[in-house]
Motif scaffolding. Structure first.
Motif, mmCIF file in Angstrom:
data_model
loop_
_atom_site.group_PDB
_atom_site.id
_atom_site.type_symbol
_atom_site.label_atom_id
_atom_site.label_comp_id
_atom_site.label_asym_id
_atom_site.label_seq_id
_atom_site.Cartn_x
_atom_site.Cartn_y
_atom_site.Cartn_z
ATOM 1 N N ALA A 15 -0.592 12.953 6.368
ATOM 2 C CA ALA A 15 -0.719 13.552 7.249
ATOM 3 C C ALA A 15 -1.966 13.468 7.921
ATOM 4 O O ALA A 15 -2.117 14.236 9.200
ATOM 5 N N MET A 16 -3.112 14.053 7.452
ATOM 6 C CA MET A 16 -4.321 14.244 7.652
ATOM 7 C C MET A 16 -5.072 13.139 8.642
ATOM 8 O O MET A 16 -5.557 13.967 9.744
ATOM 9 N N GLY A 17 -4.713 11.980 8.267
ATOM 10 C CA GLY A 17 -5.547 10.842 9.045
ATOM 11 C C GLY A 17 -4.981 10.870 10.528
ATOM 12 O O GLY A 17 -5.876 11.371 11.547
ATOM 13 N N PRO A 18 -3.320 10.973 10.204
ATOM 14 C CA PRO A 18 -2.877 10.608 12.128
ATOM 15 C C PRO A 18 -3.186 11.936 12.774
ATOM 16 O O PRO A 18 -3.778 11.724 14.051
ATOM 17 N N LEU A 19 -2.959 13.122 12.211
ATOM 18 C CA LEU A 19 -3.390 14.134 13.157
ATOM 19 C C LEU A 19 -5.180 14.237 13.729
ATOM 20 O O LEU A 19 -5.143 14.993 14.806
ATOM 21 N N SER A 20 -5.780 14.316 12.465
ATOM 22 C CA SER A 20 -7.477 14.550 13.513
ATOM 23 C C SER A 20 -8.088 13.296 14.128
ATOM 24 O O SER A 20 -9.263 12.978 15.063
ATOM 25 N N PRO A 68 6.539 10.302 14.789
ATOM 26 C CA PRO A 68 6.385 9.378 14.827
ATOM 27 C C PRO A 68 4.896 8.560 13.358
ATOM 28 O O PRO A 68 5.299 8.289 12.251
ATOM 29 N N ARG A 69 4.197 8.849 13.974
ATOM 30 C CA ARG A 69 3.197 8.988 13.586
ATOM 31 C C ARG A 69 2.918 8.795 12.096
ATOM 32 O O ARG A 69 2.691 8.631 10.614
ATOM 33 N N PRO A 75 4.469 9.479 3.801
ATOM 34 C CA PRO A 75 5.400 8.937 3.021
ATOM 35 C C PRO A 75 4.828 7.683 2.604
ATOM 36 O O PRO A 75 4.655 8.182 1.092
ATOM 37 N N GLY A 76 3.860 6.696 2.730
ATOM 38 C CA GLY A 76 3.389 5.809 2.544
ATOM 39 C C GLY A 76 2.473 6.148 1.680
ATOM 40 O O GLY A 76 1.972 5.606 0.877
#
Length: 105
Positions: A15-20, A68-69, A75-76
């Motif tokens: 979750a941190m990757g897409p948020l950043s 959605p991202r 989960p992946g």
């Protein structure tokens, strides 16, 4: 760590990757959609798109589509972390330790 803890760590990590990187990714997507003007630099286009987003839509525009991202990526990553740690444990248990210099053909 138990598998469920490893999966939770992967979920947070995923979750941190897409948020950043969401603001940069949103700007990139709009940059690809907008045709360039003759003589306009790439940096000028990026700054212009960013200013328009900020003025017209506010700060929330930089994180559009984040739900959605995160639901796709997190989960992946959870599955990837858990499977990796599991397989690493299986491979380490099954490996026979050969004493140094005792190779046979």
């Amino acid at each position: 760590l138990p598998s469920w803890q490893t999966a939770c760590i992967g979920l947070v990590s995923g979750a941190m990757g897409p948020l950043s990187n969401a603001p940069i990714d949103t700007i990139k997507t709009r940059l690809q959609k907008t045709p360039s003007e003759p003589g306009e630099t790439a940096l000028g286009r990026i700054v212009g798109i960013s200013k328009n987003m900020w003025k017209q839509e506010g700060i929330r525009a930089f994180w559009m589509g984040i739900t959605p991202r995160v639901m796709r990526v997190a989960p992946g990553q959870a599955v990837t972390f858990a499977v990796y740690e599991y397989l690493k444990g299986v491979l380490e248990k099954g490996r026979e330790m050969v004493e140094g210099g005792a190779y046979e053909e």
